[in-house]
Design an enzyme around this catalytic site. Structure first.
Site, short mmCIF file in Angstrom:
data_model
loop_
_atom_site.label_atom_id
_atom_site.label_comp_id
_atom_site.label_asym_id
_atom_site.label_seq_id
_atom_site.Cartn_x
_atom_site.Cartn_y
_atom_site.Cartn_z
N LYS A 170 -6.79 4.77 -20.76
CA LYS A 170 -7.13 5.23 -21.99
C LYS A 170 -5.80 4.89 -22.72
CE LYS A 170 -11.12 6.23 -20.38
NZ LYS A 170 -11.60 7.44 -19.86
N TYR A 190 -14.79 15.57 -17.93
CA TYR A 190 -15.26 14.10 -17.89
C TYR A 190 -16.52 14.02 -16.78
CZ TYR A 190 -14.96 8.95 -17.28
OH TYR A 190 -15.42 7.68 -16.91
N ASP A 213 -6.15 17.59 -16.83
CA ASP A 213 -6.31 16.18 -17.30
C ASP A 213 -6.14 15.81 -18.51
OD1 ASP A 213 -7.74 13.76 -18.09
OD2 ASP A 213 -9.42 13.99 -16.77
N ARG A 269 0.83 -1.16 0.12
CA ARG A 269 -0.09 -0.02 -0.13
C ARG A 269 1.02 1.31 0.07
NH1 ARG A 269 -2.09 2.03 4.23
NH2 ARG A 269 -2.35 -0.03 5.41
C1 LIG Z 1 -11.96 7.86 -18.69
C2 LIG Z 1 -11.64 9.16 -18.02
C3 LIG Z 1 -11.48 9.57 -16.75
C4 LIG Z 1 -12.16 8.52 -15.74
O1 LIG Z 1 -10.69 7.47 -15.59
P1 LIG Z 1 -11.18 5.86 -15.23
O2 LIG Z 1 -9.78 5.34 -15.41
O3 LIG Z 1 -12.24 5.50 -15.87
O4 LIG Z 1 -11.69 6.07 -13.72
C5 LIG Z 1 -11.33 10.84 -16.52
N1 LIG Z 1 -11.05 11.58 -17.49
C6 LIG Z 1 -11.13 11.47 -18.69
C7 LIG Z 1 -10.85 12.67 -19.77
C8 LIG Z 1 -11.51 10.50 -19.17
O5 LIG Z 1 -11.52 9.94 -20.51
#
Ligand SMILES: *Cc1c(COP(=O)(O)O)cnc(C)c1O
Length: 405
Positions: free
Chosen positions: A219, A111, A194, A58
């Site tokens: 992604k 998001y 992000d 952890r």
């Molecule tokens: C998918 C996504 C998230 C969330 O991520 P997870 O891995 O599904 O928790 C946050 N921001 C963007 C731009 C995303 O495409």
């Protein structure tokens, strides 16, 4: 990048980093255990040359540490923290840097999960979020903050650019300027980006003044639609803070996730470049198609627009996300999606296989209809994440599905 941070001689000569599937680590002596905890718990600074010891998964694990070191290379960041999802990366940043009474300025749209957290969860801690749009000027943004009544409490600016699903771009320099405008001598207002849509290959927000870069590693970084993960990068000082909460929330990534991402990183560049090349072919095909209205793709921004200047400054590629409107309404968009062969009807993005979805009723279904309209999410809008397939096949199946509309 491919050998960075890993020493085969520490792992029986294995060429590839093994999965360190272990919860806890053996100390060579009680003195070692004591020293490791002193550093991990911040009871004292590490001595020059002292490597933080492995304690418990952890707190740290080799798969995660090596992954973090490699991720740093892409964004030229000092430090990184990896999480079990993109959402845990983002929410941990928000919880660490915001306090009750604070103000958060965020780009709109973000998001869906991020927006829900800002609008539904943060208010429970008396944290207020206010959104800004791509056409807002510096003065507009400053006015928004001043009118909130909390201008002395602005602590964080969160930006998602390009915005999903319309590919609207936000100017990171402008966000930095607004953050600096409200920074107090004792505390700098932080800018966190992000970068899921463009990174880590095509956009490097730290070079444009951001303090932190966040990813859904689910992604492009993961890239195979087989793992959920997240990451945050920035200065050693800020990442030390980002890593505090996971010790107590337990939302750090596990060794298996770390190992999968190490493997994914080796093909990141070739995957992303092929995806971008394919997306260009798909976007140009759509642009001229009689059954298609608007195509939202960074490679088609008119050269005389302010968006084009931001694109040129911030992005090194138009990316692999293409959104477009099928002429008609929801029925026509659904007919297109239901008739797509090979391209899978699924949310998520950035993976080797192409995925198509309907933002208004799927990824962005949580938004109020008037808010959807305001940010360009129409009933006939379709989003495609373009994969690495042969682009002749992609154009063929898209053309066939459009014929059926
Ligand atoms: C998918 C996504 C998230 C969330 O991520 P997870 O891995 O599904 O928790 C946050 N921001 C963007 C731009 C995303 O495409």
């Amino acid at each position: 990048m491919m050998s960075h941070g890993y020493k085969p001689e520490l792992s029986e000569g294995a060429v590839k980093c093994p999965i360190f599937q272990t919860s806890t680590f053996v100390f060579e002596s009680a003195e070692d255990g004591k020293a490791f905890f002193e550093v991990a718990y911040g009871l004292r600074e590490a001595r020059p040359g002292e490597v933080p010891g492995l304690i418990y998964s952890r707190l740290n694990n080799p798969d995660l540490q090596i992954l973090e070191e490699r991720l740093c290379l892409w964004d030229e960041a000092e430090a990184a923290a990896v999480f079990e999802s993109g959402m845990s990366a983002i929410t941990t940043v928000l919880l660490e840097f915001l306090h009750p009474g604070d103000l958060l300025l965020y780009s709109m749209p973000v998001y869906g999960g991020t927006e829900h957290f800002i609008l539904e969860v943060l208010p429970k801690y008396n944290i207020q979020g206010i959104g800004f749009r791509p056409d807002h000027t510096r003065e507009d943004m400053i006015r928004l903050v001043e009118e909130s009544g909390r201008k002395d409490r602005l602590r964080l600016v969160l930006v998602e650019t390009p915005a999903n699903p319309t590919n609207d771009l936000f100017d990171l320099r402008l966000c930095r300027e607004v953050a600096d405008h409200f920074s107090r001598s004792e505390e700098r207002v932080l800018v966190t980006v992000d970068n899921t849509y463009m990174g880590p290959l095509w956009q490097h927000p730290i070079q444009h003044g951001a303090d932190l870069v966040m990813y859904s590693a689910t992604k492009y970084i993961g890239g195979h639609s087989d793992v959920i993960a997240g990451a945050v990068l920035g200065s050693t000082e800020l990442i030390t803070r980002v890593k505090t909460l996971p010790t107590f929330l337990g939302n750090m990534a596990g060794p298996w996730t770390g190992w999968l991402l190490l493997r994914s990183l080796e093909t990141l560049k070739v995957r992303m470049e092929q995806q971008a090349e394919n997306a260009g072919v798909v976007a140009r095909f759509l642009k001229d198609h009689p059954k298609v209205e608007n195509v939202y793709y960074l490679g088609l921004i008119p050269e005389n627009s302010p968006q084009y200047a931001i694109y040129k400054r911030q992005c090194s590629s138009p990316g692999a996300m293409v959104s477009f409107e099928v002429k008609g309404g929801e029925a026509e968009a659904f007919r297109f999606l239901n008739n797509l062969k090979m391209i899978k009807l699924a949310v998520s993005l950035g993976s080797t296989e192409s995925l198509a979805e309907h933002p208004a009723t799927m990824t962005h279904a949580g938004l109020q209809p008037e808010h959807q309209r305001e940010i360009g999410i129409t009933p006939n809008l379709v989003r495609i994440s373009v994969g690495v397939e042969n682009h002749r096949d992609l154009v063929y199946v898209i053309g066939n599905a459009l014929e059926k509309v």
